[in-house]
Every structure is written in structure tokens, then in C-alpha cells.
Design a protein around this motif. Structure first.
Motif, PDB file in Angstrom:
ATOM      1  N   MET A   1      24.313  -9.669  -5.559  1.00 25.29           N
ATOM      2  CA  MET A   1      23.352  -8.735  -4.975  1.00 25.29           C
ATOM      3  C   MET A   1      21.979  -9.388  -4.925  1.00 25.29           C
ATOM      4  O   MET A   1      21.571 -10.066  -5.847  1.00 25.29           O
ATOM      5  N   THR A   2      21.282  -9.142  -3.818  1.00 22.72           N
ATOM      6  CA  THR A   2      19.901  -9.588  -3.681  1.00 22.72           C
ATOM      7  C   THR A   2      19.003  -8.367  -3.707  1.00 22.72           C
ATOM      8  O   THR A   2      19.250  -7.386  -2.998  1.00 22.72           O
ATOM      9  N   VAL A   3      17.961  -8.423  -4.525  1.00 21.68           N
ATOM     10  CA  VAL A   3      17.034  -7.306  -4.672  1.00 21.68           C
ATOM     11  C   VAL A   3      15.629  -7.797  -4.368  1.00 21.68           C
ATOM     12  O   VAL A   3      15.191  -8.815  -4.916  1.00 21.68           O
ATOM     13  N   VAL A   4      14.932  -7.084  -3.501  1.00 21.96           N
ATOM     14  CA  VAL A   4      13.507  -7.315  -3.274  1.00 21.96           C
ATOM     15  C   VAL A   4      12.758  -6.210  -3.990  1.00 21.96           C
ATOM     16  O   VAL A   4      12.969  -5.021  -3.726  1.00 21.96           O
ATOM     17  N   VAL A   5      11.897  -6.579  -4.925  1.00 23.92           N
ATOM     18  CA  VAL A   5      11.107  -5.614  -5.694  1.00 23.92           C
ATOM     19  C   VAL A   5       9.679  -5.658  -5.195  1.00 23.92           C
ATOM     20  O   VAL A   5       9.038  -6.707  -5.214  1.00 23.92           O
ATOM     21  N   LYS A   6       9.189  -4.523  -4.724  1.00 23.49           N
ATOM     22  CA  LYS A   6       7.779  -4.411  -4.318  1.00 23.49           C
ATOM     23  C   LYS A   6       7.023  -3.685  -5.421  1.00 23.49           C
ATOM     24  O   LYS A   6       7.342  -2.554  -5.771  1.00 23.49           O
ATOM     25  N   VAL A   7       6.039  -4.359  -6.001  1.00 23.38           N
ATOM     26  CA  VAL A   7       5.175  -3.753  -7.014  1.00 23.38           C
ATOM     27  C   VAL A   7       3.848  -3.427  -6.358  1.00 23.38           C
ATOM     28  O   VAL A   7       3.189  -4.316  -5.799  1.00 23.38           O
ATOM     29  N   GLY A   8       3.460  -2.168  -6.425  1.00 23.40           N
ATOM     30  CA  GLY A   8       2.245  -1.728  -5.763  1.00 23.40           C
ATOM     31  C   GLY A   8       0.985  -2.241  -6.431  1.00 23.40           C
ATOM     32  O   GLY A   8       1.004  -2.690  -7.582  1.00 23.40           O
ATOM     33  N   GLY A   9      -0.123  -2.133  -5.692  1.00 23.63           N
ATOM     34  CA  GLY A   9      -1.388  -2.638  -6.201  1.00 23.63           C
ATOM     35  C   GLY A   9      -2.297  -1.571  -6.762  1.00 23.63           C
ATOM     36  O   GLY A   9      -3.457  -1.842  -7.063  1.00 23.63           O
ATOM     37  N   ASP A 173       0.088  -5.228   5.787  1.00 19.43           N
ATOM     38  CA  ASP A 173       0.486  -4.209   4.815  1.00 19.43           C
ATOM     39  C   ASP A 173       1.567  -4.783   3.904  1.00 19.43           C
ATOM     40  O   ASP A 173       2.608  -5.243   4.374  1.00 19.43           O
ATOM     41  N   ALA A 174       1.325  -4.768   2.585  1.00 18.03           N
ATOM     42  CA  ALA A 174       2.268  -5.380   1.650  1.00 18.03           C
ATOM     43  C   ALA A 174       3.607  -4.653   1.621  1.00 18.03           C
ATOM     44  O   ALA A 174       4.654  -5.279   1.418  1.00 18.03           O
ATOM     45  N   ASP A 175       3.604  -3.334   1.833  1.00 17.75           N
ATOM     46  CA  ASP A 175       4.871  -2.605   1.895  1.00 17.75           C
ATOM     47  C   ASP A 175       5.711  -3.073   3.076  1.00 17.75           C
ATOM     48  O   ASP A 175       6.925  -3.244   2.969  1.00 17.75           O
ATOM     49  N   ARG A 176       5.045  -3.296   4.213  1.00 14.69           N
ATOM     50  CA  ARG A 176       5.785  -3.740   5.395  1.00 14.69           C
ATOM     51  C   ARG A 176       6.212  -5.204   5.255  1.00 14.69           C
ATOM     52  O   ARG A 176       7.250  -5.604   5.783  1.00 14.69           O
ATOM     53  N   ALA A 177       5.427  -5.995   4.523  1.00 12.54           N
ATOM     54  CA  ALA A 177       5.847  -7.371   4.241  1.00 12.54           C
ATOM     55  C   ALA A 177       7.101  -7.370   3.381  1.00 12.54           C
ATOM     56  O   ALA A 177       8.054  -8.123   3.628  1.00 12.54           O
ATOM     57  N   ALA A 178       7.131  -6.509   2.361  1.00 19.93           N
ATOM     58  CA  ALA A 178       8.326  -6.394   1.516  1.00 19.93           C
ATOM     59  C   ALA A 178       9.517  -5.925   2.325  1.00 19.93           C
ATOM     60  O   ALA A 178      10.643  -6.401   2.134  1.00 19.93           O
ATOM     61  N   ALA A 179       9.278  -4.981   3.244  1.00 16.09           N
ATOM     62  CA  ALA A 179      10.360  -4.489   4.101  1.00 16.09           C
ATOM     63  C   ALA A 179      10.925  -5.608   4.967  1.00 16.09           C
ATOM     64  O   ALA A 179      12.146  -5.731   5.136  1.00 16.09           O
ATOM     65  N   ALA A 180      10.035  -6.438   5.514  1.00 17.72           N
ATOM     66  CA  ALA A 180      10.480  -7.544   6.367  1.00 17.72           C
ATOM     67  C   ALA A 180      11.293  -8.557   5.573  1.00 17.72           C
ATOM     68  O   ALA A 180      12.303  -9.087   6.052  1.00 17.72           O
ATOM     69  N   VAL A 181      10.879  -8.824   4.331  1.00 18.14           N
ATOM     70  CA  VAL A 181      11.612  -9.754   3.473  1.00 18.14           C
ATOM     71  C   VAL A 181      12.999  -9.184   3.145  1.00 18.14           C
ATOM     72  O   VAL A 181      14.016  -9.884   3.217  1.00 18.14           O
ATOM     73  N   ALA A 182      13.045  -7.895   2.787  1.00 13.81           N
ATOM     74  CA  ALA A 182      14.328  -7.263   2.461  1.00 13.81           C
ATOM     75  C   ALA A 182      15.267  -7.266   3.659  1.00 13.81           C
ATOM     76  O   ALA A 182      16.471  -7.510   3.523  1.00 13.81           O
TER      77      ALA A 182
END
Length: 278
Positions: A1-9, A173-182
Motif C-alpha cells: 500500500m502507498t499512503v500520501v499523508v498531508k499534514v496541515g500548516g 495550494d498544498a492540499d491540491r499538491a497532495a491530491a496530485a501526488v496521491a
């Protein structure tokens, strides 16, 4: 499993629990990418420099940072420091972490939007001089190479933006960057924030939306998402439409926050709730 974890600022988010949890996942053989925000750190640095952080509202009602040249310089400094701290934190947990911005290796690329439409005093205006951009692509090969080598990537802004004169670092937007990576990795996205998930009534913590499995339920989720949560729901839609497995919005300050999210804590949004883009 691959997990992308986004930690907010946000100031209320303590990353310590997430870092320990990531170490536990890596120890058992899971592949993890950490993507971090940093808006509070940017604001704090600007204020120390005697500058006022500026936020603008789009005609659609979305509030975001206006990134002039000075703000862009502060963002690069603040995110660089945060990234280093998170990498060191993971190293202390026994994780071989590697810090990257979206600029490194063309990891996250897009287009600069120097002019933005804003709503001011009931009137629509064009503001120029913005150093922000949309996200078009992720260098998944770079991430896969690092993951295959046993490394845990830690990714932050800025991203690499294209303009007429070439390529420059830009805010996004860091949330959208995390979404793109995931999406690029076909991963599960765990978006950790300072609340337990998305509430049907933002003022009532007993109205947590626990599971979203259909387009109708996702529409209700969009209607319920208020303020900053609207951006997280938008990012969730982009992640799932792009190929992510599922998205969980959960509490960063909970016990074992990442593992708890993977086990169903928070708001779980399944891929069936969003049509996958072609």
C-alpha cells in the motif's frame, strides 16, 4: 500500500503524532509520502518582516493568499525551514527521509497565474503580480525511485510554474499538491487537519460525516464543507478523479492519527463517490 499523508500548516496541528505513525508504517513495509502545508509559518514570517499577509476572495467565494514578490520570498524561506524540520523529525524516528520542494526534479509542475480575479467591495477586479499557479503534473517516476530505494519523500511548496520567460517557483495550494501526488501514485490520501473530519453542521461536532460512497453523498459533503474545509473537499475530488484509491480527512492530533484514519476514523471518501477522469 502507498499512503500520501498531508499534514496541515495550521497552528493547532502538531505533526509529532503523524511522524511517529509514519515511522510505524514504514517499519512494517508501507510506502509513505509526506506532503506538508505551512500557511501559518508564512504569515508569521511576513509579520516578523513587517509585512501584512494578504488574502483575497475569488468571485466564486474561495479565499486564498495573494502572493506578491515579497510573500513569495517569505514562502520559500518558511517552507524550506519546515521541510528541514519534518525531515529531521522523521530521521529521529528512524525513517530515511528526503526533503523536496515541488521545484526539485520538476516534482510538481504547472502554470503561473500572474493575474487573478478577485471580489473586493462587491466589485470584481483583476489583480496582477501574483506568484501562484495551477498544478498540471507530478513526476511520479522520481517519487517511485525514492520509494523503491527505501526513502520517504517529504514534499512541500513551492511548485515549478511555467511562464512566457521560462520556469519559476510559484505558490500553490498544498492540499491540491497532495491530491496530485496521491493521484499520480494511485495512493490513499490521508489529509490531517485540526478537526476530526467534515461535519454536516460545522457548528456541531456531533455531526461528523463518517463515510462518503456515492456521488449523492459527495454532493452533500460539498454542501457541508465550510471555510478551509471546502478546499480539502475540492482536493479530495481531484485526488479521486485522478486515480487515488480513497481519501480520509482526519484529526492530526488524535492518537496514532495516520493509522486511525486508515482504519476508518474521520471522514472516509471512497473512489466510488467521484467519477474518475479519463
Amino acid at each position: 500500500m502507498t499512503v500520501v499523508v498531508k499534514v496541515g500548516g495550521a497552528r493547532a496541528v502538531d505533526p509529532a503524532g503523524a511522524l511517529a505513525d509514519i515511522a510505524a508504517l514504514v517499519e512494517r513495509g508501507e510506502r509513505v509520502v509526506l506532503v506538508h502545508g505551512g500557511s501559518t509559518a508564512v504569515d508569521d514570517l511576513l509579520e516578523r518582516l513587517g509585512e501584512e499577509p494578504e488574502y483575497v476572495e475569488t468571485p466564486g467565494g474561495v479565499v486564498g493568499r495573494f502572493t506578491d514578490e515579497t510573500t513569495m520570498e517569505a514562502l520559500e524561506m518558511a517552507f524550506g525551514q519546515l521541510n528541514t524540520q519534518l525531515v529531521a523529525g522523521l530521521q529521529n524516528e528512524g525513517v530515511d527521509a528526503v526533503g523536496l520542494s515541488g521545484v526539485d526534479g520538476r516534482l510538481v509542475t504547472g502554470r503561473r497565474k500572474s493575474a487573478v480575479r478577485v471580489q473586493e467591495g462587491g466589485k470584481r477586479k483583476i489583480r496582477r503580480g501574483d506568484h501562484s499557479g495551477t498544478i498540471d503534473a507530478v513526476n511520479a517516476d522520481l517519487l517511485e525511485t525514492l520509494l523503491a530505494g527505501g526513502y520517504t519523500p517529504v514534499v512541500g511548496l513551492p511548485v515549478l510554474g511555467e511562464e512566457e520567460d521560462g520556469l519559476i517557483p510559484v505558490n500553490s495550494d498544498a492540499d491540491r499538491a497532495a491530491a496530485a501526488v496521491a493521484a499520480a501514485l494511485g495512493a490513499t490520501l490521508v489529509s490531517l487537519t485540526d478537526v476530526p473530519g467534515v461535519f454536516a453542521d460545522p457548528d456541531d461536532p456531533d455531526t461528523l460525516i463518517e463515510r462518503v460512497e456515492t456521488p449523492e453523498e459527495f454532493a452533500a459533503l460539498e454542501d457541508a464543507a465550510a471555510g478551509f474545509m471546502g478546499r480539502k473537499v475540492m482536493a479530495a475530488e481531484e485526488a479521486l478523479a485522478g486515480g487515488a484509491d480513497r481519501v480520509v480527512v482526519a484529526d492530526a492530533n488524535a492518537d496514532q492519527p495516520v493509522r486511525a484514519a486508515l482504519e476508518g476514523s474521520g471522514t472516509v471518501i471512497e473512489g466510488s463517490a467521484v467519477e474518475e477522469s479519463e
